[in-house]
Design a protein around this motif. Structure first.
Motif, PDB file in Angstrom:
ATOM      1  N   LYS A 221       0.716  -1.245   0.147  1.00 41.56           N
ATOM      2  CA  LYS A 221       0.037  -0.001  -0.031  1.00 41.56           C
ATOM      3  C   LYS A 221       0.836   1.315  -0.033  1.00 41.56           C
ATOM      4  O   LYS A 221       0.346   2.114  -0.107  1.00 41.56           O
ATOM      5  N   LEU A 222       2.217   1.106  -0.128  1.00 43.50           N
ATOM      6  CA  LEU A 222       3.110   2.410   0.006  1.00 43.50           C
ATOM      7  C   LEU A 222       2.933   3.236  -1.189  1.00 43.50           C
ATOM      8  O   LEU A 222       3.270   2.887  -2.392  1.00 43.50           O
ATOM      9  N   SER A 223       2.487   4.485  -1.011  1.00 41.88           N
ATOM     10  CA  SER A 223       2.281   5.077  -2.201  1.00 41.88           C
ATOM     11  C   SER A 223       2.933   6.419  -2.205  1.00 41.88           C
ATOM     12  O   SER A 223       3.191   7.225  -3.158  1.00 41.88           O
ATOM     13  N   TYR A 224       3.740   6.990  -1.046  1.00 44.67           N
ATOM     14  CA  TYR A 224       4.461   8.105  -0.803  1.00 44.67           C
ATOM     15  C   TYR A 224       5.872   7.907  -0.268  1.00 44.67           C
ATOM     16  O   TYR A 224       5.928   7.290   0.850  1.00 44.67           O
ATOM     17  N   ILE A 225       6.824   8.406  -0.978  1.00 47.38           N
ATOM     18  CA  ILE A 225       8.086   7.815  -0.203  1.00 47.38           C
ATOM     19  C   ILE A 225       8.878   9.275  -0.563  1.00 47.38           C
ATOM     20  O   ILE A 225       9.230   9.974  -1.636  1.00 47.38           O
ATOM     21  N   ASN A 226       9.377   9.831   0.696  1.00 44.07           N
ATOM     22  CA  ASN A 226      10.469  10.913   0.596  1.00 44.07           C
ATOM     23  C   ASN A 226      12.002  10.680   1.130  1.00 44.07           C
ATOM     24  O   ASN A 226      11.834  10.367   2.424  1.00 44.07           O
ATOM     25  N   ILE A 227      12.757  10.509   0.160  1.00 48.11           N
ATOM     26  CA  ILE A 227      14.154  10.244   0.566  1.00 48.11           C
ATOM     27  C   ILE A 227      15.204  11.631   0.128  1.00 48.11           C
ATOM     28  O   ILE A 227      16.155  11.355  -0.436  1.00 48.11           O
ATOM     29  N   ALA A 234      22.601   6.203  -6.763  1.00 43.63           N
ATOM     30  CA  ALA A 234      21.900   5.231  -7.858  1.00 43.63           C
ATOM     31  C   ALA A 234      20.382   4.694  -7.011  1.00 43.63           C
ATOM     32  O   ALA A 234      20.466   4.506  -5.888  1.00 43.63           O
ATOM     33  N   VAL A 235      19.653   4.656  -7.977  1.00 42.46           N
ATOM     34  CA  VAL A 235      18.337   3.865  -7.664  1.00 42.46           C
ATOM     35  C   VAL A 235      18.546   2.337  -7.979  1.00 42.46           C
ATOM     36  O   VAL A 235      18.760   2.142  -9.201  1.00 42.46           O
ATOM     37  N   PRO A 236      18.274   1.365  -7.288  1.00 44.97           N
ATOM     38  CA  PRO A 236      18.627   0.091  -7.748  1.00 44.97           C
ATOM     39  C   PRO A 236      17.603  -0.702  -8.304  1.00 44.97           C
ATOM     40  O   PRO A 236      16.365  -0.203  -8.356  1.00 44.97           O
ATOM     41  N   GLN A 237      17.977  -1.572  -9.305  1.00 42.44           N
ATOM     42  CA  GLN A 237      17.145  -2.217  -9.950  1.00 42.44           C
ATOM     43  C   GLN A 237      16.097  -2.779  -9.088  1.00 42.44           C
ATOM     44  O   GLN A 237      16.571  -3.541  -8.184  1.00 42.44           O
ATOM     45  N   GLY A 238      14.717  -2.931  -9.255  1.00 45.02           N
ATOM     46  CA  GLY A 238      13.907  -3.796  -8.362  1.00 45.02           C
ATOM     47  C   GLY A 238      13.109  -2.764  -7.519  1.00 45.02           C
ATOM     48  O   GLY A 238      12.055  -3.030  -7.073  1.00 45.02           O
ATOM     49  N   PHE A 239      13.783  -1.583  -7.368  1.00 52.62           N
ATOM     50  CA  PHE A 239      13.162  -0.664  -6.416  1.00 52.62           C
ATOM     51  C   PHE A 239      11.656  -0.349  -7.170  1.00 52.62           C
ATOM     52  O   PHE A 239      10.767  -0.027  -6.447  1.00 52.62           O
ATOM     53  N   ALA A 240      11.737  -0.077  -8.327  1.00 55.02           N
ATOM     54  CA  ALA A 240      10.390   0.203  -9.103  1.00 55.02           C
ATOM     55  C   ALA A 240       9.422  -0.893  -8.938  1.00 55.02           C
ATOM     56  O   ALA A 240       8.330  -0.437  -9.690  1.00 55.02           O
ATOM     57  N   LYS A 241       9.578  -2.041  -8.701  1.00 50.21           N
ATOM     58  CA  LYS A 241       8.734  -3.235  -8.595  1.00 50.21           C
ATOM     59  C   LYS A 241       7.356  -2.600  -7.567  1.00 50.21           C
ATOM     60  O   LYS A 241       6.137  -3.419  -7.664  1.00 50.21           O
ATOM     61  N   ALA A 242       7.458  -1.952  -6.792  1.00 51.53           N
ATOM     62  CA  ALA A 242       6.483  -1.138  -5.892  1.00 51.53           C
ATOM     63  C   ALA A 242       5.812  -0.529  -7.030  1.00 51.53           C
ATOM     64  O   ALA A 242       5.734   0.827  -6.751  1.00 51.53           O
ATOM     65  N   VAL A 243       4.974  -1.049  -7.794  1.00 51.96           N
ATOM     66  CA  VAL A 243       4.443  -0.191  -8.750  1.00 51.96           C
ATOM     67  C   VAL A 243       3.125   0.687  -8.407  1.00 51.96           C
ATOM     68  O   VAL A 243       2.816   1.503  -9.069  1.00 51.96           O
ATOM     69  N   GLN A 244       2.851   0.627  -7.103  1.00 50.58           N
ATOM     70  CA  GLN A 244       1.812   1.261  -6.458  1.00 50.58           C
ATOM     71  C   GLN A 244       2.160   2.803  -6.102  1.00 50.58           C
ATOM     72  O   GLN A 244       1.402   3.620  -5.804  1.00 50.58           O
ATOM     73  N   ILE A 245       3.393   3.078  -6.176  1.00 50.78           N
ATOM     74  CA  ILE A 245       3.839   4.365  -5.824  1.00 50.78           C
ATOM     75  C   ILE A 245       3.252   5.758  -6.360  1.00 50.78           C
ATOM     76  O   ILE A 245       3.490   5.519  -7.514  1.00 50.78           O
ATOM     77  N   ARG A 246       2.659   6.486  -5.954  1.00 53.48           N
ATOM     78  CA  ARG A 246       2.100   7.555  -6.739  1.00 53.48           C
ATOM     79  C   ARG A 246       2.995   8.889  -6.444  1.00 53.48           C
ATOM     80  O   ARG A 246       3.169   9.927  -7.203  1.00 53.48           O
ATOM     81  N   HIS A 247       3.761   9.031  -5.458  1.00 52.81           N
ATOM     82  CA  HIS A 247       4.584  10.139  -5.176  1.00 52.81           C
ATOM     83  C   HIS A 247       6.158   9.887  -4.501  1.00 52.81           C
ATOM     84  O   HIS A 247       5.832   9.141  -3.730  1.00 52.81           O
TER      85      HIS A 247
END
Length: 459
Positions: A221-227, A234-247
């Motif tokens: 359900k994670l949709s918002y991430i502030n880093i 670098a952003v690792p391969q696999g990070f984007a598998k959390a396809v539900q991220i909106r922000h």
């Protein structure tokens, strides 16, 4: 003595009526209850206290000469059986007593800037707790019993001293919002098993993160991430598998590119890549159909690729503080764009296609090298704010007077000696900034007279 008198039981003293407990209030009803603001007042009728706010001015934090120097919660606080909200700010508590766990009706707790160094294990007894805010303290760990807070949906641990991601958080089954900004986190790891399945928002800004987890799919359900403001390269391969991220906010890092699977973030609506080291807008972003806001300001961009036209949902685009000299004609295909920010670049000419952006409301081109505006500017009928501060404009086309929805125009620091007074016909106009141009005193006086209902700045 009569027999009936001999057998009569001795009279017992009248029993003291126990204070009544009230039901738990919803947040809207709770907010309407007037808070008690001193511990002394609260202890006079403790069972009547529902909200207790103990706030000291920050200037008095180190002044122990003041009478209001709460350093420990008195045990008598346990008599506040109806206490549902507790706020303590700017006290030198350092720790909470074990009997803090007896305040079973607490729903909202905020203890900030109070030098807390640890939490008692008894905090796990507060099963009704929904919001726990502990920002600005000296916490380094969480007790294992935190995982028992089954109703906790918001946890704020910002500006503490966490060096490790508290794994107990993943056992909080109701947790929706987690704030760990301003700590000393160097890694963010995800367990393979127990996770906070309800987690929707996470803020890890202003830490020392160098890597990101790959298995974010464990948080469905994670949709918002502030880093923001970490040390990511670098952003690792696999990070984007959390396809539900909106922000997603990745600003203020050291990124140069994005992984090839970034295109999986099909639900992404806002992306902040500002203050990094990108030399171009990644082509892969063109595969994000829902993207509405993109910020790539403060990078090393020199060109805007034609593929930007594929971002059909884009409403806000910020490319300020780069080295962009030209804009592609394809930018005119961003039919939903309402805000375009391009200040502090090297743009000298605007493509005619730019003025096909019929939805545009805010256009910021300050600090470029623009010497003229084409008459096509009249097409921007929804434009409300036009900023051309710090360019090389010598005159404006009369067609600018057709911007019927314009609210403000900033033309400071140009080379203007004339200004179209027909703009006085724009009924919506509220502000005209013309300082540091080449207007004579007589011109200035005429302009003041021509715009009696508009705030005009000529100095």
């Amino acid at each position: 003595m009569p027999i009936w008198a001999q057998n009569r039981p001795a009279s017992s003293p009248p029993q003291q009526q126990q204070p009544k407990t009230i039901r738990l209030l919803d947040s809207a009803t709770l907010a309407k209850v007037k808070p008690v603001t001193s511990i002394e007042t609260a202890l006079k009728e403790p069972h009547k206290v529902i909200r207790l706010h103990l706030t000291r001015l920050q200037d008095d934090f180190w002044d122990e000469s003041t009478s209001d120097t709460l350093q420990k919660l008195p045990e008598a606080i346990t008599q506040m059986i109806n206490l549902q909200e507790l706020i303590i700010e700017n006290y030198n508590l350092r720790t909470l007593p074990a009997y803090f766990g007896k305040l079973r009706n607490l729903q909202f707790v905020r203890i900030q800037r109070s030098n807390l160094m640890m939490l008692p294990r008894e905090i796990g007894m507060l099963r009704n707790l929904k919001v726990l805010e502990l920002q600005g303290n000296m916490l380094e760990t969480l007790p294992e019993t935190v995982s028992l807070l089954i109703n906790l949906h918001t946890l704020d641990l910002s500006d503490n001293r966490y060096a490790q991601f508290p794994r107990q958080i993943y056992s909080l089954s109701s947790l929706k919002k987690l704030i760990l900004s301003g700590n000393e986190l160097m890694n963010w790891t995800m367990p393979q098993t127990e996770t906070a399945l309800a987690l929707e928002e996470i803020d890890l800004s202003e830490n020392r993160l160098k890597t990101l987890p790959r298995n974010l799919t464990a948080l469905p359900k994670l949709s918002y991430i502030n880093i923001q403001n970490n040390q990511l390269k670098a952003v690792p391969q696999g990070f984007a598998k959390a396809v539900q991220i909106r922000h997603l906010d990745l600003s203020l890092n050291s990124l140069e590119n994005l992984p090839t699977d970034f295109s999986q973030l099909k639900q992404l609506e806002s992306l902040d890549l500002s203050h990094n080291y990108f030399t171009t807008i990644p082509e892969i972003l063109a595969e994000l159909p829902m993207l509405q806001s993109l910020d790539m300001s403060h990078n090393l961009l020199r060109v805007v690729p034609a593929s930007v036209s594929n971002l059909k949902s884009l409403c806000q685009l910020s490319l300020s503080y780069n080295k962009i000299a030209t804009l592609p004609k394809e930018i005119g295909q961003l039919s939903q764009l309402t805000e375009l920010v391009l200040w502090k670049n090297e743009i000298s000419r605007l493509p005619a296609e730019l003025f096909e952006l019929s939805a545009l409301e805010n256009l910021d081109l300050n600090s470029n090298k623009i010497s003229s505006l084409p008459p096509e500017i009249a097409k921007l009928q929804r434009l409300q704010v036009l900023i051309l501060w710090g360019n090389k404009l010598t005159q404006l086309p009369n067609e600018i007077c057709k911007l019927s929805n314009l609210l403000a125009i900033d033309l400071m620091n140009n080379e203007l000696s004339t200004f179209p007074v027909c703009m006085s016909q724009i009924k919506s106009l509220k502000l005209i900034e013309l300082g540091n141009n080449r207007f004579s005193p007589e011109d200035k006086q005429r302009l003041y007279q021509a715009f009696p209902r508009v705030q005009v700045s000529l100095d």
